[in-house]
Design an enzyme around this catalytic site. Structure first.
Site, PDB file in Angstrom:
ATOM      1  N   ARG A  60      -8.811  -9.212   4.889  1.00 32.42           N
ATOM      2  CA  ARG A  60      -8.088  -7.947   5.035  1.00 32.42           C
ATOM      3  C   ARG A  60      -7.305  -7.595   3.775  1.00 32.42           C
ATOM      4  O   ARG A  60      -7.014  -6.433   3.512  1.00 32.42           O
ATOM      5  CB  ARG A  60      -7.159  -8.033   6.250  1.00 32.42           C
ATOM      6  CG  ARG A  60      -6.718  -6.670   6.758  1.00 32.42           C
ATOM      7  CD  ARG A  60      -5.868  -6.789   8.011  1.00 32.42           C
ATOM      8  NE  ARG A  60      -4.673  -7.554   7.792  1.00 32.42           N
ATOM      9  CZ  ARG A  60      -4.311  -8.626   8.506  1.00 32.42           C
ATOM     10  NH1 ARG A  60      -5.049  -9.052   9.493  1.00 32.42           N
ATOM     11  NH2 ARG A  60      -3.199  -9.266   8.217  1.00 32.42           N
ATOM     12  N   TYR A 113       0.158  18.274  -0.163  1.00 32.77           N
ATOM     13  CA  TYR A 113      -1.039  18.054   0.659  1.00 32.77           C
ATOM     14  C   TYR A 113      -0.624  18.072   2.139  1.00 32.77           C
ATOM     15  O   TYR A 113       0.232  17.293   2.561  1.00 32.77           O
ATOM     16  CB  TYR A 113      -1.640  16.704   0.256  1.00 32.77           C
ATOM     17  CG  TYR A 113      -2.903  16.312   0.963  1.00 32.77           C
ATOM     18  CD1 TYR A 113      -4.092  17.008   0.753  1.00 32.77           C
ATOM     19  CD2 TYR A 113      -2.931  15.223   1.823  1.00 32.77           C
ATOM     20  CE1 TYR A 113      -5.259  16.623   1.391  1.00 32.77           C
ATOM     21  CE2 TYR A 113      -4.096  14.829   2.455  1.00 32.77           C
ATOM     22  CZ  TYR A 113      -5.258  15.545   2.234  1.00 32.77           C
ATOM     23  OH  TYR A 113      -6.409  15.162   2.862  1.00 32.77           O
ATOM     24  N   ASP A 185       2.034  12.214  -6.116  1.00 27.63           N
ATOM     25  CA  ASP A 185       0.597  12.240  -5.864  1.00 27.63           C
ATOM     26  C   ASP A 185      -0.045  12.886  -7.087  1.00 27.63           C
ATOM     27  O   ASP A 185       0.132  14.076  -7.348  1.00 27.63           O
ATOM     28  CB  ASP A 185       0.326  13.046  -4.582  1.00 27.63           C
ATOM     29  CG  ASP A 185      -1.149  13.059  -4.201  1.00 27.63           C
ATOM     30  OD1 ASP A 185      -2.003  12.896  -5.099  1.00 27.63           O
ATOM     31  OD2 ASP A 185      -1.449  13.263  -3.007  1.00 27.63           O
ATOM     32  N   LYS A 210     -11.372  11.281  -4.145  1.00 23.89           N
ATOM     33  CA  LYS A 210     -11.727  12.486  -4.884  1.00 23.89           C
ATOM     34  C   LYS A 210     -12.437  12.122  -6.189  1.00 23.89           C
ATOM     35  O   LYS A 210     -13.604  11.839  -6.182  1.00 23.89           O
ATOM     36  CB  LYS A 210     -10.495  13.350  -5.097  1.00 23.89           C
ATOM     37  CG  LYS A 210      -9.747  13.650  -3.782  1.00 23.89           C
ATOM     38  CD  LYS A 210     -10.580  14.447  -2.785  1.00 23.89           C
ATOM     39  CE  LYS A 210     -10.035  14.481  -1.367  1.00 23.89           C
ATOM     40  NZ  LYS A 210      -8.638  14.860  -1.212  1.00 23.89           N
TER      41      LYS A 210
HETATM   42  C1  LIG Z   1      -7.610  14.376  -0.404  1.00 24.46           C
HETATM   43  C2  LIG Z   1      -6.222  14.212  -0.843  1.00 24.46           C
HETATM   44  C3  LIG Z   1      -5.401  13.248  -0.240  1.00 24.46           C
HETATM   45  C4  LIG Z   1      -5.850  12.365   0.890  1.00 24.46           C
HETATM   46  O1  LIG Z   1      -6.961  11.562   0.535  1.00 24.46           O
HETATM   47  P1  LIG Z   1      -7.977  11.045   1.654  1.00 24.46           P
HETATM   48  O2  LIG Z   1      -8.713   9.938   0.962  1.00 24.46           O
HETATM   49  O3  LIG Z   1      -8.845  12.199   2.061  1.00 24.46           O
HETATM   50  O4  LIG Z   1      -7.141  10.513   2.795  1.00 24.46           O
HETATM   51  C5  LIG Z   1      -4.103  13.115  -0.687  1.00 24.46           C
HETATM   52  N1  LIG Z   1      -3.646  13.895  -1.691  1.00 24.46           N
HETATM   53  C6  LIG Z   1      -4.417  14.818  -2.288  1.00 24.46           C
HETATM   54  C7  LIG Z   1      -3.826  15.631  -3.390  1.00 24.46           C
HETATM   55  C8  LIG Z   1      -5.715  15.018  -1.889  1.00 24.46           C
HETATM   56  O5  LIG Z   1      -6.463  15.956  -2.498  1.00 24.46           O
END
Ligand SMILES: *Cc1c(COP(=O)(O)O)cnc(C)c1O
Length: 226
Positions: A60, A113, A185, A210
């Site tokens: 894990r 987000y 982020d 992404k």
């Molecule tokens: C997509 C995204 C997330 C979340 O990512 P996931 O892997 O889909 O949970 C968080 N922050 C931003 C800016 C995003 O574009």
């Protein structure tokens, strides 16, 4: 060669091809192999005790492949340590839970987000952590809203919903002046185009789903600290 700030053309591209890979340790394979497993054993108790602290002791916690990817992301971010999570949202929520406790407040940039906002307004609220929002292009609004129990501020630049590019150093200066941590982020810019730690950010998040994964076929997140 291993310096992203080196302006020699091609250096970053070379790093992206090489980071985290160790062919000599894996029969010459360019990529670290995928490990599948839960329980991990050693031949003797002594072997178990001398396992490197970075070596996972249970599936894990990841595998040598997870550690290799963390090392690569850490180098790209220019931080001290990276931790992978099963999604970007998981990296966001774990960063918040790691920093906050009941009675704390957090100030979040308004274009954040949306699922992070939903988490703050539901789960954090239930834990008695108060989330407030500020307009990310108005540092004075952040300064006015910050209070003695503001434990952290949360930035996302560019923002997911409105795409403002924020004055991160100005926002960081306000947060640090009152002892608040800065979580950011950095998914949209990636460390190739914005280096959060060079602008005072304390925790940098990537929704690796992404750009890092890149093919809309898997989830991954990373949380990086200085
Ligand atoms: C997509 C995204 C997330 C979340 O990512 P996931 O892997 O889909 O949970 C968080 N922050 C931003 C800016 C995003 O574009």
């Amino acid at each position: 060669m291993e310096d992203l700030n080196d302006k020699e053309p091609g250096d970053t591209e070379t790093l992206l091809c090489r980071l985290g890979r160790a062919p000599a340790e894996h029969a010459g394979m360019v990529n670290v192999p995928i490990y599948r497993g839960s329980t991990i054993v050693s031949e003797t108790l002594e072997d178990w005790d001398i396992r490197n602290k970075d070596t996972p002791s249970y599936g894990r916690f990841g595998s040598p492949l997870s550690r290799a990817l963390e090392a690569a992301v850490c180098k790209l971010e220019g931080g001290f340590r990276s931790i992978l999570f099963p999604s970007g949202q998981s990296a966001c929520t774990h960063s918040l839970l790691a920093c906050l406790k009941a009675g704390d407040a957090i100030l979040i940039s308004d274009g954040v987000y949306a699922p992070v906002r939903a988490f703050a307004d539901s789960v954090l609220a239930r834990l008695q952590i108060e989330a407030q929002y500020f307009c990310p292009t108005r540092p004075s609004e952040l300064a006015a809203k910050i209070s003695a129990n503001t434990r952290a501020i949360y930035l996302e630049s560019p923002s997911s919903t409105t795409f403002e590019v924020q004055d991160v150093p100005a926002l960081v200066a306000i947060a640090h002046q009152s002892g608040a941590l800065v979580i950011m982020d950095n998914t949209w810019a990636t460390p190739l185009y914005f280096r959060p730690f060079e602008h005072g950010v304390d925790i940098s998040i990537q929704a690796a789903t992404k750009y890092i994964v890149g093919h809309s076929d898997a989830f991954l997140g990373s949380c990086n600290c200085e």
